[in-house]
Motif scaffolding. Structure first.
Motif, short mmCIF file in Angstrom:
data_model
loop_
_atom_site.label_atom_id
_atom_site.label_comp_id
_atom_site.label_asym_id
_atom_site.label_seq_id
_atom_site.Cartn_x
_atom_site.Cartn_y
_atom_site.Cartn_z
N TYR A 184 -17.00 -50.37 11.19
CA TYR A 184 -17.46 -50.02 9.70
C TYR A 184 -18.73 -49.79 9.62
O TYR A 184 -19.43 -49.05 8.87
N TYR A 224 -8.87 -46.93 13.46
CA TYR A 224 -9.63 -47.81 12.23
C TYR A 224 -8.98 -47.48 10.98
O TYR A 224 -9.00 -48.28 10.01
N SER A 230 -8.18 -50.10 7.89
CA SER A 230 -8.69 -49.71 6.74
C SER A 230 -7.66 -49.85 5.53
O SER A 230 -7.91 -49.99 4.30
#
Length: 227
Positions: free
Chosen positions: A173, A191, A195
């Motif tokens: 991040y 990712y 998220s």
């Protein structure tokens, strides 16, 4: 009561994310500014290097994020975020949990170069380019892991989602402020899965709150401005 001392968009985000995943565990967050107040005696009594996170738990104090994550996973093993001795993923768990710091050290250097150093003459375009390239090397390691032909390789461990994904995911991040995930498709999909988690979203800075990174992306200079 667990008390987390937190600066948005710092390493303390990974501990906050983990706490959000530990369903039913009560905790309180004390938010600090990313400034010299972290060097005041009161905060230094919690974290002697003047950095976040600091954690107060059971009358004791901790000040290393990786250690906090290990301790919390071992204290609440039934939540399934850690991998205890004897688990098939134990070795990989330790490796990937601490790989987050490999990513974060490059992010820290880039944060200093792009944000903390206020004058252009203090910055090194060469360092910026090298560290951004090193972040991409880290992405390559994650990509190789996620590309391993193992059933259900949606996360870093064979056994599924864990604190490793939290630690490395939070480092990524921050890293994406300096190096994009272009060219790393499996890492980008991983990712993306992270998220979407409510615990991840709850660990993000408030929409109008203080943050370290005022830009979405900080590009490394193509050429050394000093010749």
């Amino acid at each position: 009561m667990i008390v987390l001392h937190h600066v948005p968009q710092s390493r303390s985000m990974r501990v906050l994310w983990l706490l959000n995943e530990l369903e039913g565990v009560e905790f309180r967050v004390v938010t600090h500014a990313f400034d010299k107040s972290l060097r005041q005696p009161e905060f230094l009594s919690l974290s002697p290097a003047g950095r976040v996170p600091a954690l107060e738990i059971e009358g004791e104090r901790m000040f290393e994020s990786g250690a906090m994550m290990e301790y919390l996973c071992e204290t609440f093993p039934e939540r399934g975020m850690g991998r205890m001795p004897g688990d098939m993923d134990r070795m990989a768990y330790l490796v990937w949990l601490h790989f987050a710091e490999t990513v974060s050290q490059h992010v820290a250097i880039l944060t200093q170069q792009h944000i903390v150093l206020r004058e252009d003459h203090m910055r090194s375009p060469t360092v910026m380019r090298l560290e951004a390239a090193r972040l991409r090397k880290c992405y390559g390691a994650i990509e190789a892991r996620l590309s391993t032909p193992v059933e259900n390789r949606d996360y870093l461990l064979t056994g599924g989602y864990s604190a490793c994904d939290i630690a490395v995911g939070q480092a990524v991040y921050m890293a994406q402020h300096f190096a994009t995930l272009e060219g790393f498709p499996e890492t980008a999909k991983w990712y993306g899965r992270l998220s979407e988690r409510a615990a991840y979203q709850a660990a993000l800075p408030e929409e109008n709150g203080a943050r370290i990174y005022e830009q979405a992306f900080y590009a490394a200079p193509e050429e050394d401005a000093r010749g």
